[in-house]
Motif scaffolding. Structure first.
Motif, mmCIF file in Angstrom:
data_model
loop_
_atom_site.group_PDB
_atom_site.id
_atom_site.type_symbol
_atom_site.label_atom_id
_atom_site.label_comp_id
_atom_site.label_asym_id
_atom_site.label_seq_id
_atom_site.Cartn_x
_atom_site.Cartn_y
_atom_site.Cartn_z
ATOM 1 N N MET A 1 10.599 -2.133 -10.379
ATOM 2 C CA MET A 1 10.485 -2.707 -9.155
ATOM 3 C C MET A 1 9.227 -3.529 -9.535
ATOM 4 N N THR A 2 9.616 -4.747 -10.032
ATOM 5 C CA THR A 2 8.874 -5.362 -10.518
ATOM 6 C C THR A 2 7.454 -6.411 -8.986
ATOM 7 N N GLU A 3 6.669 -7.016 -9.342
ATOM 8 C CA GLU A 3 5.998 -7.966 -7.921
ATOM 9 C C GLU A 3 6.866 -8.819 -7.651
ATOM 10 N N SER A 4 6.655 -9.511 -6.339
ATOM 11 C CA SER A 4 7.803 -10.699 -6.173
ATOM 12 C C SER A 4 7.207 -11.339 -4.710
ATOM 13 N N ASN A 5 7.456 -11.755 -4.532
ATOM 14 C CA ASN A 5 6.427 -12.969 -2.682
ATOM 15 C C ASN A 5 6.395 -11.882 -2.254
ATOM 16 N N ARG A 6 7.216 -10.564 -1.932
ATOM 17 C CA ARG A 6 6.758 -9.640 -1.726
ATOM 18 C C ARG A 6 6.497 -7.963 -1.170
ATOM 19 N N ILE A 7 5.343 -8.264 -2.665
ATOM 20 C CA ILE A 7 5.406 -7.391 -3.179
ATOM 21 C C ILE A 7 4.066 -7.308 -4.352
ATOM 22 N N GLU A 8 3.191 -6.172 -3.969
ATOM 23 C CA GLU A 8 1.961 -6.488 -4.585
ATOM 24 C C GLU A 8 1.400 -5.324 -4.793
ATOM 25 N N TYR A 9 0.772 -5.151 -6.573
ATOM 26 C CA TYR A 9 0.788 -3.480 -6.644
ATOM 27 C C TYR A 9 -0.512 -4.396 -7.329
ATOM 28 N N LYS A 10 -1.722 -3.050 -6.995
ATOM 29 C CA LYS A 10 -2.878 -2.845 -6.469
ATOM 30 C C LYS A 10 -3.232 -1.279 -7.631
ATOM 31 N N ARG A 11 -3.946 -1.452 -8.702
ATOM 32 C CA ARG A 11 -4.519 0.038 -9.412
ATOM 33 C C ARG A 11 -5.219 0.395 -8.433
ATOM 34 N N GLU A 12 -5.859 0.120 -7.814
ATOM 35 C CA GLU A 12 -6.886 0.628 -6.590
ATOM 36 C C GLU A 12 -7.314 -0.403 -5.310
ATOM 37 N N LEU A 13 -8.090 0.660 -4.858
ATOM 38 C CA LEU A 13 -8.434 -0.184 -3.851
ATOM 39 C C LEU A 13 -9.816 -1.353 -4.559
ATOM 40 N N ASN A 14 -10.048 -2.690 -4.176
ATOM 41 C CA ASN A 14 -10.649 -3.464 -4.423
ATOM 42 C C ASN A 14 -11.026 -4.823 -3.785
ATOM 43 N N ASP A 15 -12.005 -5.468 -4.726
ATOM 44 C CA ASP A 15 -12.067 -6.715 -3.059
ATOM 45 C C ASP A 15 -11.084 -7.673 -3.126
ATOM 46 N N LYS A 16 -10.356 -7.716 -3.495
ATOM 47 C CA LYS A 16 -8.955 -8.342 -3.627
ATOM 48 C C LYS A 16 -8.338 -8.341 -2.170
ATOM 49 N N LEU A 17 -8.582 -7.210 -1.969
ATOM 50 C CA LEU A 17 -7.266 -6.405 -1.259
ATOM 51 C C LEU A 17 -7.243 -7.471 0.390
ATOM 52 N N GLU A 18 -7.856 -8.049 0.994
ATOM 53 C CA GLU A 18 -8.624 -9.082 2.279
ATOM 54 C C GLU A 18 -7.298 -10.669 1.864
ATOM 55 N N LYS A 19 -7.683 -10.887 0.248
ATOM 56 C CA LYS A 19 -7.081 -11.888 -0.340
ATOM 57 C C LYS A 19 -5.239 -11.255 -0.232
ATOM 58 N N GLU A 20 -4.884 -10.682 -0.289
ATOM 59 C CA GLU A 20 -3.185 -10.060 -0.810
ATOM 60 C C GLU A 20 -2.935 -10.316 1.149
ATOM 61 N N ALA A 21 -3.457 -9.670 1.558
ATOM 62 C CA ALA A 21 -3.322 -9.625 2.926
ATOM 63 C C ALA A 21 -3.002 -10.499 3.163
ATOM 64 N N ILE A 22 -4.154 -11.185 3.747
ATOM 65 C CA ILE A 22 -4.432 -12.274 4.022
ATOM 66 C C ILE A 22 -3.096 -13.784 3.925
ATOM 67 N N ALA A 23 -2.882 -13.908 2.417
ATOM 68 C CA ALA A 23 -0.816 -14.284 2.346
ATOM 69 C C ALA A 23 -0.099 -13.452 2.729
ATOM 70 N N PHE A 24 0.327 -12.509 2.960
ATOM 71 C CA PHE A 24 1.132 -12.040 3.529
ATOM 72 C C PHE A 24 1.375 -12.455 4.497
ATOM 73 N N LEU A 25 0.309 -12.149 5.414
ATOM 74 C CA LEU A 25 0.081 -12.209 7.112
ATOM 75 C C LEU A 25 0.623 -13.882 7.159
ATOM 76 N N ASN A 26 0.147 -14.787 6.091
ATOM 77 C CA ASN A 26 0.127 -16.176 6.658
ATOM 78 C C ASN A 26 1.639 -17.235 5.988
ATOM 79 N N ASP A 27 2.430 -16.289 5.661
ATOM 80 C CA ASP A 27 4.236 -16.422 4.951
ATOM 81 C C ASP A 27 4.846 -15.234 5.522
ATOM 82 N N LYS A 28 5.262 -14.725 4.302
ATOM 83 C CA LYS A 28 6.851 -13.698 5.855
ATOM 84 C C LYS A 28 6.641 -12.127 5.617
ATOM 85 N N GLY A 29 5.225 -12.691 5.590
ATOM 86 C CA GLY A 29 4.401 -10.680 5.361
ATOM 87 C C GLY A 29 5.796 -9.723 3.949
#
Length: 451
Positions: A1-29
């Protein structure tokens, strides 16, 4: 399974969580996996419980508008390692943005392929100008003297205690601090009701039963509708040489999901409620509003989630009435094909065929005083199994393991009496403290067939 327009991988909880979440909220989830490398290799997390709490707090605190009700956080085991899965639905109040950066290119993001990119300022302005204004969270309640005792009871039963700030925490207030339409629907008293109608044929000509549930908390009305449909969803038993086969009129899991979906996603801004209709050959569920804005039929069937009423979704999730975002449609499609759905600009209708004629005739050799139609529901079946000789209500209830008297009378005793399956020993004094119940001759025959 690779990253796609609907899947994002993070090795750990970092300071980019909000960025990725906002992008999904503004798109199709989409879904964010914490504890997985960019290349899809599972590395796991040391303390997944702590990570889940931190994720919830950051999404709740750092993103505007509120995205409560638009995300799920759960633990998953992948390759025997702990991973946190964050599922985000598409929001209806775009643009969503990082609160500390404001509604700017540095604060708002959109999903482009497998990456989250800054949203152009013009897109931000366009989305803001079109932002949904008829959200029931923004509409003022027609009444302001509301009470919420029923809602508090349901939350306490689910292990939560509503504090004095519950109206703010559950987003029951408008920007001016007045109760909104969500509060109106959750209040102990309101003007909203849900209809469950039953017809003798395949059309709406001969109405034989019409029930209304409502003028009370929408949660209580929902449970009443589920109870009524469960009562109607009788079991047909067939004895074969090898085993006893039980078949219900409709798939119980799919129907429950369909009922919840219809109620949670209904467009209440039109002051109309969903409708449930039982015909001789099918069950129809109709909700107001059609597909969510920005969602097409293909995406709908794939389980893309754009909650029409995120505030309701949040409350139903708190009370464990909704399992996970986007899980309802796949569950329904496991039992029924896409052809059961009809879409229009103003309505969404689900039509589920019955496994047999909904009106079931009694056996030819049944006693003459038996009714023309019987409904052997799962509850009446259980009552048949435990009743022996003459028994009081309390004795029968104890045998069934039921503590709720109201539930017993409504779902067990009443349909059994109306079906001439049991009878009172003192019929002229129905409320006598000496009252007991026994099987009728017809009931005895049914029990023999059951055994």
């Amino acid at each position: 399974m690779t990253e796609s327009n609907r899947i994002e991988y993070k090795r750990e909880l970092n300071d980019k969580l909000e960025k990725e979440a906002i992008a999904f909220l503004n798109d199709k989830g989409g879904v964010i996996y914490l504890g997985v490398d960019d290349d899809g290799r599972v590395v796991g997390l040391d303390n997944s419980d702590d990570v889940q709490l931190k994720v919830k707090d950051r999404l709740k605190t750092n993103i505007e508008p509120s995205c409560m009700g638009l995300f799920d956080i759960e633990h998953e085991a992948m390759d025997d390692k702990d991973v946190v899965k964050v599922t985000l639905a598409s929001g209806t109040e775009n643009p969503y943005y990082w609160k500390k950066y404001g509604m700017t290119e540095k604060g708002a993001y959109i999903r482009v392929g497998s990456a989250s990119e800054p949203m152009p300022q013009k897109m931000i302005e366009d989305l803001f100008s079109k932002r949904t204004r008829n959200s029931i969270g923004k509409i003022k309640s027609p009444r302001q003297n509301l009470t919420f005792e029923q809602l508090k009871i349901y939350y306490e039963a689910s292990g939560y205690r509503l504090t004095d700030q519950f109206a703010t925490n559950l987003e029951l207030l408008t920007e001016n601090g007045e109760f909104n339409y969500v509060a109106y629907l959750m209040a102990d008293e309101n003007g909203m009701s849900i209809q469950v109608a039953k017809y003798s044929g395949t059309n709406r000509v001969n109405l034989i039963e019409n029930n209304e549930y409502g003028y009370e908390s929408l949660i209580k009305a929902t449970k009443s509708v589920l109870d009524k449909l469960d009562l109607e969803n009788r079991t047909r038993t067939k004895i074969t040489p090898k085993e006893r086969e039980n078949t219900r009129l409709w798939n119980a899991i799919a129907i429950r999901e369909a009922v919840i979906n219809a109620i949670v996603h209904n467009d209440y801004s039109r002051e109309a409620s969903p409708k449930f209709e039982i015909f001789s050959d099918r069950l129809e569920i109709t909700s107001v509003g059609g597909l969510s804005n920005g969602l097409d039929e293909d995406e709908f069937f794939k389980g893309y989630s754009i909650p029409v009423n995120k505030e309701l979704m949040r409350i139903y999730k708190d009370l464990d009435m909704v399992e996970r975002l986007g899980s309802g449609m796949p569950r329904i499609l496991e039992a029924y094909p896409k052809e059961c759905f009809t879409f229009s600009n103003n309505f969404l209708r689900m039509s589920f065929p019955a496994t047999e004629q909904v009106t079931q005739l009694i056996p030819q050799d049944a006693p003459p005083h038996a009714p023309q139609v019987i409904h052997i529901t799962p509850q009446v079946e259980k009552l048949l199994q435990v009743i022996s000789g003459e028994m009081s209500r309390g004795e029968i209830q104890k045998k069934l393991g039921l503590s709720d008297k109201k539930n017993y009378i409504r779902n067990y005793q009443k349909p059994a009496l109306e079906g001439d399956i049991i009878e009172m020993t003192i019929p002229d004094k129905p409320n006598s403290r000496l009252q007991k119940y026994r099987l009728t001759e017809f009931g005895k025959k049914l029990k023999e067939e059951q055994e």
